[in-house]
Design an enzyme around this catalytic site. Structure first.
Site, short mmCIF file in Angstrom:
data_model
loop_
_atom_site.label_atom_id
_atom_site.label_comp_id
_atom_site.label_asym_id
_atom_site.label_seq_id
_atom_site.Cartn_x
_atom_site.Cartn_y
_atom_site.Cartn_z
N CYS A 9 -0.89 3.40 -6.73
CA CYS A 9 -1.83 2.84 -5.75
C CYS A 9 -2.05 1.41 -6.21
O CYS A 9 -2.34 1.18 -7.40
CB CYS A 9 -3.15 3.60 -5.73
SG CYS A 9 -4.43 2.76 -4.78
N CYS A 12 0.86 -1.17 0.00
CA CYS A 12 0.00 0.00 0.00
C CYS A 12 0.90 1.23 0.00
O CYS A 12 1.68 1.42 0.93
CB CYS A 12 -0.87 -0.03 1.26
SG CYS A 12 -1.83 1.46 1.49
N1 DGL Z 1 -4.00 0.30 -2.14
C1 DGL Z 1 -3.62 1.40 -1.34
C2 DGL Z 1 -2.45 2.17 -1.91
O1 DGL Z 1 -1.63 1.61 -2.63
C3 DGL Z 1 -4.63 2.31 -0.69
C4 DGL Z 1 -6.05 2.34 -1.06
C5 DGL Z 1 -6.92 3.00 0.01
O2 DGL Z 1 -7.20 2.35 1.01
O3 DGL Z 1 -7.25 4.18 -0.15
O4 DGL Z 1 -2.28 3.33 -1.65
#
Ligand code: DGL
Length: 273
Positions: free
Chosen positions: A192, A79
């Protein structure tokens, strides 16, 4: 004399939501000798609109439960929103090695010929000083146009549950970036982990992009360098753990089933950080 049982390395892949699956898929294919656990903090979702303080508190709270329960040999914070802020304090708190994912500005700058790079991320990642430092350090001669969208994260969550986005919805979510760089951008960073899951719906809006930069292969290389190839043939089915019951569990389960997961487990962690 009996040989000691060979140990299969345990790898936890941790995200707020389904974004972790875009990387887990690559890990399973490239490093099938590790035992994988996908932990989605869906009770704390979304991470991409949280402040640095709130996100740090939240991730530590979840890992205080998950680490003793799963005892991983390595944990991947899949993340960007979390990795850009929480990795140093995690490394101080645990001996377990952590691998993170941060916006791939450096490889993007090396690939871009026009010097115009697009970066799609969450609002949190776009605001982080960490991200701006990467741009100053690794892409000082590029124009990096960033767009943070919580809507795209929601779209990805729905898409893996079988609800494809419509063109109007995608256009609206992407318009701020389209306006700023559609003609010249030749490299687009998906910063993301939710976004590789909806890349097929993003691509048509950026016809000039030659290079789509995603983190999965780099993470797999890093995991291999720390843990080796593991024990192919000795692994069991990967396990998925949520921090609250999912509102659309059947659809999520169907998607996870395609990646080889058994029934989803819930280990409740209340939403307060
Ligand atoms: N998948 C996550 C990232 O790479 C975050 C998504 C979220 O919870 O807003 O930032």
């Amino acid at each position: 004399m009996a040989q000691p049982a060979e140990k299969v390395p345990r790898v936890v892949v941790f995200d707020s939501g389904v974004g972790g699956l875009s990387v887990l898929d690559a890990l399973q294919r490239q490093l099938p000798g590790h035992q994988y656990y996908f932990v989605s903090d869906n009770a704390g979702f979304p991470y991409g609109t949280r402040s640095e303080y709130s996100l740090t508190q939240r991730v530590h709270k979840v890992l205080r439960q998950i680490m003793p329960h799963l005892q991983p040999d390595l944990l991947v914070v899949v993340c960007n929103s979390a990795s850009t802020v929480v990795l140093p304090s995690l490394r101080e708190s645990y001996e377990t090695p952590f691998v993170g994912v941060v916006p791939a500005i450096k490889p993007a700058a090396a690939l871009s010929k026009t010097g115009v790079i697009g970066l799609l991320a969450t609002p949190a990642t776009v605001q982080r000083e960490y991200t701006h430092r990467l741009v100053r350090e690794f892409a000082p001669n590029c124009r990096v146009e960033m767009h943070g969208s919580g809507e795209l994260v929601e779209i990805a969550e729905r898409a893996i549950r079988g609800v494809a986005p419509g063109p109007m919805q995608m256009q609206q979510a992407l318009q701020p970036l389209i306006d700023r760089c559609s003609e010249e951008v030749d490299t687009l960073v998906l910063a993301c982990t939710h976004f590789p899951l909806i890349k097929q719906w993003i691509e048509p809006y950026f016809p000039s992009v030659q290079h789509w930069v995603e983190p999965a292969d780099a993470i797999a290389r890093r995991v291999e360098s720390l843990l080796g190839k593991g024990q192919p043939g000795l692994t069991e089915q990967p396990r998925a753990i949520l921090t609250q019951a999912d509102g659309d569990l059947d659809a999520l389960q169907a998607y996870l089933g395609k990646l080889g997961f058994g029934p989803v487990e819930v280990r409740e962690i209340d939403a307060a950080h």
